[in-house]
Design a protein around this motif. Structure first.
Motif, PDB file in Angstrom:
ATOM      1  N   PHE A   1     -33.578  54.753  70.461  1.00 15.92           N
ATOM      2  CA  PHE A   1     -32.441  54.175  71.181  1.00 15.92           C
ATOM      3  C   PHE A   1     -32.234  52.755  70.694  1.00 15.92           C
ATOM      4  CE2 PHE A   1     -33.349  57.580  74.123  1.00 15.92           C
ATOM      5  CZ  PHE A   1     -32.084  57.929  74.571  1.00 15.92           C
TER       6      PHE A   1
ATOM      7  N   HIS B   1     -42.014  69.916  85.691  1.00 19.44           N
ATOM      8  CA  HIS B   1     -43.087  69.067  86.194  1.00 19.44           C
ATOM      9  C   HIS B   1     -44.145  69.911  86.886  1.00 19.44           C
ATOM     10  CE1 HIS B   1     -40.331  65.494  86.094  1.00 19.44           C
ATOM     11  NE2 HIS B   1     -41.476  64.933  85.783  1.00 19.44           N
TER      12      HIS B   1
ATOM     13  N   GLU C   1     -45.279  63.395  82.050  1.00 19.69           N
ATOM     14  CA  GLU C   1     -44.746  62.564  83.121  1.00 19.69           C
ATOM     15  C   GLU C   1     -43.339  62.075  82.788  1.00 19.69           C
ATOM     16  OE1 GLU C   1     -48.321  60.035  84.997  1.00 19.69           O
ATOM     17  OE2 GLU C   1     -48.408  60.350  82.851  1.00 19.69           O
ATOM     18  N   SER C   2     -42.714  61.505  83.791  1.00 22.34           N
ATOM     19  CA  SER C   2     -41.368  60.973  83.629  1.00 22.34           C
ATOM     20  C   SER C   2     -41.330  59.979  82.470  1.00 22.34           C
ATOM     21  CB  SER C   2     -40.969  60.276  84.936  1.00 22.34           C
ATOM     22  OG  SER C   2     -39.621  59.979  84.899  1.00 22.34           O
ATOM     23  N   GLY C   3     -40.307  60.105  81.628  1.00 21.71           N
ATOM     24  CA  GLY C   3     -40.137  59.183  80.517  1.00 21.71           C
ATOM     25  C   GLY C   3     -40.884  59.578  79.260  1.00 21.71           C
ATOM     26  N   SER C   4     -41.479  60.767  79.253  1.00 14.36           N
ATOM     27  CA  SER C   4     -42.278  61.135  78.072  1.00 14.36           C
ATOM     28  C   SER C   4     -41.428  61.686  76.930  1.00 14.36           C
ATOM     29  CB  SER C   4     -43.378  62.137  78.461  1.00 14.36           C
ATOM     30  OG  SER C   4     -42.825  63.279  79.064  1.00 14.36           O
ATOM     31  N   GLY C   5     -40.136  61.873  77.157  1.00 15.19           N
ATOM     32  CA  GLY C   5     -39.254  62.270  76.052  1.00 15.19           C
ATOM     33  C   GLY C   5     -38.812  63.724  76.089  1.00 15.19           C
ATOM     34  N   LYS C   6     -39.024  64.388  77.202  1.00 11.71           N
ATOM     35  CA  LYS C   6     -38.697  65.820  77.281  1.00 11.71           C
ATOM     36  C   LYS C   6     -37.183  66.043  77.192  1.00 11.71           C
ATOM     37  CE  LYS C   6     -40.647  66.194  81.376  1.00 11.71           C
ATOM     38  NZ  LYS C   6     -40.956  64.780  81.663  1.00 11.71           N
ATOM     39  N   SER C   7     -36.434  65.310  77.986  1.00  6.29           N
ATOM     40  CA  SER C   7     -34.977  65.528  77.981  1.00  6.29           C
ATOM     41  C   SER C   7     -34.336  64.991  76.711  1.00  6.29           C
ATOM     42  CB  SER C   7     -34.330  64.840  79.191  1.00  6.29           C
ATOM     43  OG  SER C   7     -34.789  65.431  80.380  1.00  6.29           O
ATOM     44  N   VAL C   8     -34.766  63.820  76.276  1.00 10.25           N
ATOM     45  CA  VAL C   8     -34.162  63.229  75.078  1.00 10.25           C
ATOM     46  C   VAL C   8     -34.349  64.166  73.878  1.00 10.25           C
ATOM     47  CG1 VAL C   8     -34.405  61.336  73.410  1.00 10.25           C
ATOM     48  CG2 VAL C   8     -34.322  60.829  75.846  1.00 10.25           C
TER      49      VAL C   8
ATOM     50  N   THR D   1     -25.866  55.682  71.771  1.00  7.76           N
ATOM     51  CA  THR D   1     -26.871  54.635  71.561  1.00  7.76           C
ATOM     52  C   THR D   1     -28.169  55.196  70.971  1.00  7.76           C
ATOM     53  OG1 THR D   1     -27.565  54.979  73.842  1.00  7.76           O
ATOM     54  CG2 THR D   1     -26.085  53.112  73.419  1.00  7.76           C
TER      55      THR D   1
ATOM     56  N   ALA E   1     -38.128  56.816  71.503  1.00  7.24           N
ATOM     57  CA  ALA E   1     -38.383  57.590  72.732  1.00  7.24           C
ATOM     58  C   ALA E   1     -39.102  58.899  72.433  1.00  7.24           C
ATOM     59  CB  ALA E   1     -37.069  57.865  73.449  1.00  7.24           C
TER      60      ALA E   1
ATOM     61  N   PRO F   1     -41.606  53.187  76.380  1.00  6.20           N
ATOM     62  CA  PRO F   1     -41.623  53.304  74.920  1.00  6.20           C
ATOM     63  C   PRO F   1     -41.348  51.965  74.229  1.00  6.20           C
ATOM     64  CG  PRO F   1     -39.824  54.625  75.871  1.00  6.20           C
ATOM     65  CD  PRO F   1     -40.594  54.038  77.007  1.00  6.20           C
TER      66      PRO F   1
ATOM     67  N   THR G   1     -31.324  49.275  71.832  1.00  2.00           N
ATOM     68  CA  THR G   1     -31.278  48.532  73.098  1.00  2.00           C
ATOM     69  C   THR G   1     -31.148  47.037  72.778  1.00  2.00           C
ATOM     70  OG1 THR G   1     -33.626  48.003  73.309  1.00  2.00           O
ATOM     71  CG2 THR G   1     -32.956  50.208  74.037  1.00  2.00           C
TER      72      THR G   1
ATOM     73  N   GLU H   1     -35.928  71.309  83.718  1.00  2.00           N
ATOM     74  CA  GLU H   1     -36.208  71.248  85.153  1.00  2.00           C
ATOM     75  C   GLU H   1     -35.121  71.984  85.945  1.00  2.00           C
ATOM     76  OE1 GLU H   1     -38.135  68.037  86.666  1.00  2.00           O
ATOM     77  OE2 GLU H   1     -38.410  66.996  84.782  1.00  2.00           O
TER      78      GLU H   1
HETATM   79  N1  LIG Z   1     -29.848  55.871  77.500  1.00  3.83           N
HETATM   80  C1  LIG Z   1     -31.061  55.394  77.215  1.00  3.83           C
HETATM   81  N2  LIG Z   1     -31.228  54.149  76.695  1.00  3.83           N
HETATM   82  C2  LIG Z   1     -32.442  53.670  76.369  1.00  3.83           C
HETATM   83  N3  LIG Z   1     -33.588  54.369  76.526  1.00  3.83           N
HETATM   84  C3  LIG Z   1     -33.478  55.597  77.040  1.00  3.83           C
HETATM   85  C4  LIG Z   1     -32.236  56.186  77.416  1.00  3.83           C
HETATM   86  N4  LIG Z   1     -32.458  57.437  77.897  1.00  3.83           N
HETATM   87  C5  LIG Z   1     -33.791  57.611  77.816  1.00  3.83           C
HETATM   88  N5  LIG Z   1     -34.393  56.520  77.308  1.00  3.83           N
HETATM   89  C6  LIG Z   1     -35.824  56.368  77.053  1.00  3.83           C
HETATM   90  O1  LIG Z   1     -36.327  57.559  76.542  1.00  3.83           O
HETATM   91  C7  LIG Z   1     -37.549  57.873  77.183  1.00  3.83           C
HETATM   92  C8  LIG Z   1     -37.612  59.362  77.385  1.00  3.83           C
HETATM   93  O2  LIG Z   1     -36.650  59.728  78.347  1.00  3.83           O
HETATM   94  P1  LIG Z   1     -36.471  61.227  78.837  1.00  3.83           P
HETATM   95  O3  LIG Z   1     -35.243  61.261  79.666  1.00  3.83           O
HETATM   96  O4  LIG Z   1     -36.533  62.142  77.675  1.00  3.83           O
HETATM   97  O5  LIG Z   1     -37.761  61.429  79.731  1.00  3.83           O
HETATM   98  P2  LIG Z   1     -38.237  62.754  80.447  1.00  3.83           P
HETATM   99  O6  LIG Z   1     -39.547  63.126  79.867  1.00  3.83           O
HETATM  100  O7  LIG Z   1     -37.146  63.776  80.395  1.00  3.83           O
HETATM  101  O8  LIG Z   1     -38.472  62.222  81.933  1.00  3.83           O
HETATM  102  P3  LIG Z   1     -38.150  62.928  83.370  1.00  3.83           P
HETATM  103  O9  LIG Z   1     -39.346  63.756  83.668  1.00  3.83           O
HETATM  104  O10 LIG Z   1     -38.027  61.757  84.277  1.00  3.83           O
HETATM  105  O11 LIG Z   1     -36.875  63.707  83.250  1.00  3.83           O
HETATM  106  C9  LIG Z   1     -37.579  57.098  78.479  1.00  3.83           C
HETATM  107  O12 LIG Z   1     -38.814  56.471  78.634  1.00  3.83           O
HETATM  108  C10 LIG Z   1     -36.535  56.054  78.352  1.00  3.83           C
HETATM  109  O13 LIG Z   1     -37.167  54.811  78.173  1.00  3.83           O
END
Ligand SMILES: Nc1ncnc2c1ncn2[C@@H]1O[C@H](COP(=O)(O)OP(=O)(O)OP(=O)(O)O)[C@@H](O)[C@H]1O
Ligand code: SF4
Ligand SMILES: [Mg+2]
Length: 366
Positions: A36, A235, A64-71, A83, A45, A304, A38, A202
Motif C-alpha cells: 500500500f 476466524h 489474526e486481524s490485519g494478517s493480509g487475508k482479505s488484501v 492505493t 501488507a 505491517p 501510505t 468470513e
Molecule cells: N486501504 C488500506 N491502506 C493501507 N493499508 C491497508 C489498507 N487496507 C489494508 N491495509 C493493511 O493491510 C493489512 C492486511 O489487511 P487485511 O484487510 O488483508 O487483513 P485481514 O487479515 O483480512 O484482517 P481481518 O481479519 O480484520 O479481516 C492490514 O494490516 C492493513 O494495515
C-alpha cells in the motif's frame, strides 16, 4: 499425523516447497506480495503468499486481524484499491497468470471462473437494484441469456440457496432481507456463473450461530455437488476443523504454517499455530458464537508498517531465542505437504505438544 514427519521425507516429496493440496490446482497463488502507498511510505501488507486449490478441496486461510487475508483475496480477484499494488508474484487460473493481464481482462477472467463472497453482504450487494436484477444482470451480460431465461435462473439460484418463496422474493431489494438471507443471496450471486473457485471471506461472521451453521452447510453442500475449489477465510478454528482439507496460517502478511488440517491441529509446526490452538475455549464456551472465533493470544499482531526485526512473531513467542530477533525464518518444508516458518520448526513438531482437540463446527449441526 499422516506420513513421515522427518525433514528428509519432506525434501524427497514431490511438493518440496510445502504448498499443500493434492490434485491439479484450479487456482494457484505464487509468492504474492502486495504493498500500500501510505503517507508514511510503502507498506507491505502481503509478503510471499503461496497456495493452491484443487477441485472439490477446501483451503482455510486463518490469522489474526490485519494478517493480509482479505488484501490477498482482493489481489487474486483484481479488486485492490488504487492505493495498493501487487509488487511480486503470480495468480494462476488454470495455468494462466491473471496478473499479466490488464486489470479489465483480469476481472473478466475472474468473473468467468472465480467468485467471491464478502463478509458484509449488505455492502457488497447494490442497494438500489432488486436481488433479481443483480442476479439476472450477470447472466445476461456474461452468459448472453435472454431476460426470460435469466429470470428463471435467478429464481432457481435463490431456491438453491434456500430462500423461501424465491419467485416472490426475487423482486425484493437487499435491505428487505434478513442478515442470513442476504448472505444466501450473496452466495447465489457468487454461484450464478458457476465458478470453478469460490473465495469466501468470513462469509458468516455477521450472523448468529444457528444461521452461521446453515449458511456453512449450504456452502459445503454446493461445493461438494459442484466440485468447486473453496478458499475459506475464517476466524473460526471450529469451522476450519469441520470443513477444510488444508490450512494456511498467516501472520503479519506472511505464511507461517501450511499443512493438511488434521496434521496441524494434531501437532502444529509453528509456535503461533500452537498458541492459537492452545487458547481455544473449552467445549461449550462461547454460546453466542464469539467463543469459537479466533482465540486471543497475549500481545497484539504488529502493524505491517512497523514489523519487528527477525521473526515478526518473536515479541509474542514463548520460545523465542536470540536468532529470532535478528534473522527472519524462511518458510520451509518440515514434513510431507507441510511447511513452517520457524527456526525451530523441527523441535516444535517433535515436541509432540498435542493441543486440546478443536470441536468440529460441522456445517451439519444447526
Ligand atoms: N486501504 C488500506 N491502506 C493501507 N493499508 C491497508 C489498507 N487496507 C489494508 N491495509 C493493511 O493491510 C493489512 C492486511 O489487511 P487485511 O484487510 O488483508 O487483513 P485481514 O487479515 O483480512 O484482517 P481481518 O481479519 O480484520 O479481516 C492490514 O494490516 C492493513 O494495515
Ligand atoms: S522463529 Fe523464533 S520467534 Fe519465530 S516462531 Fe520460531 S521460535 Fe518463535
Ligand atoms: Mg479481512
Amino acid at each position: 499425523m499422516s506420513g513421515d514427519t522427518s525433514a528428509a521425507a519432506a525434501s524427497s516429496a514431490a511438493d518440496h516447497d510445502g504448498v499443500v493440496g493434492p490434485g491439479t490446482p484450479l487456482l494457484e497463488v505464487r509468492d504474492l506480495a502486495v504493498e500500500f502507498r501510505t503517507p508514511e511510505g510503502n507498506v507491505r501488507a502481503v509478503d510471499g503468499l503461496s497456495y493452491r486449490v484443487a477441485a472439490g478441496r477446501t483451503l482455510a486461510v486463518v490469522g489474526e486481524s490485519g494478517s493480509g487475508k482479505s488484501v490477498s483475496s482482493l489481489a487474486v480477484m483484481g479488486l485492490l484499491p488504487d492505493t495498493a499494488r501487487v509488487t511480486h508474484g503470480e495468480v494462476l487460473l488454470a495455468g494462466e497468470d491473471l496478473l499479466s493481464l490488464s486489470r479489465r481482462e483480469h476481472r473478466r477472467r475472474c468473473g468467468e471462473r472465480i467468485a467471491m463472497v464478502f463478509q458484509d453482504a449488505l455492502a457488497a450487494l447494490n442497494p438500489v437494484h432488486t436481488v433479481g436484477y443483480q442476479l439476472t444482470e450477470a447472466l445476461r451480460r456474461r452468459r448472453g441469456m435472454s431476460r426470460r431465461d435469466a429470470g428463471r435462473r435467478a429464481v432457481e439460484l435463490l431456491d438453491l440457496v434456500g430462500v423461501p418463496n424465491a419467485r416472490g422474493r426475487v423482486k425484493d431489494y437487499p435491505h428487505q432481507f434478513s442478515g442470513g438471507m442476504r448472505q444466501r443471496v450473496m452466495i447465489a450471486t457468487a454461484l450464478a456463473l458457476d465458478p470453478d473457485v469460490l473465495i469466501a471471506d468470513e462469509p458468516t461472521t455477521a450472523l448468529d450461530v444457528t444461521v452461521q451453521a446453515q449458511v456453512l452447510r449450504l456452502l459445503a453442500e454446493i461445493q461438494a455437488e459442484r466440485r468447486m475449489g473453496l478458499v475459506l477465510i475464517t476466524h473460526d478454528l471450529g469451522v476450519v476443523a469441520g470443513m477444510a482439507d488444508d490450512v494456511t496460517v498467516m501472520y503479519a502478511g506472511r505464511v507461517v504454517e501450511r499443512a493438511p488440517v488434521r496434521d496441524t491441529f494434531g501437532a502444529p509446526a509453528h509456535p503461533y499455530t500452537r498458541a492459537l490452538l492452545h487458547s481455544i475455549p473449552s467445549s461449550g464456551a462461547g454460546g453466542d458464537g464469539e467463543g469459537r472465533r479466533l482465540p486471543v493470544i497475549p500481545g497484539r499482531p504488529p502493524s505491517p508498517a512497523a514489523l519487528p526485526t527477525g521473526c515478526a512473531f518473536h515479541p509474542r513467542c514463548d520460545t523465542a531465542r536470540d536468532v529470532c530477533r535478528t534473522d527472519p525464518p524462511p518458510l520451509e518444508a518440515v514434513a510431507v505437504d507441510r511447511a513452517s516458518a520457524c527456526h525451530f520448526a523441527a523441535e516444535v513438531l517433535a515436541s509432540h505438544d498435542v493441543p486440546p482437540p478443536v470441536e468440529h463446527e460441522e456445517a451439519a449441526h444447526d
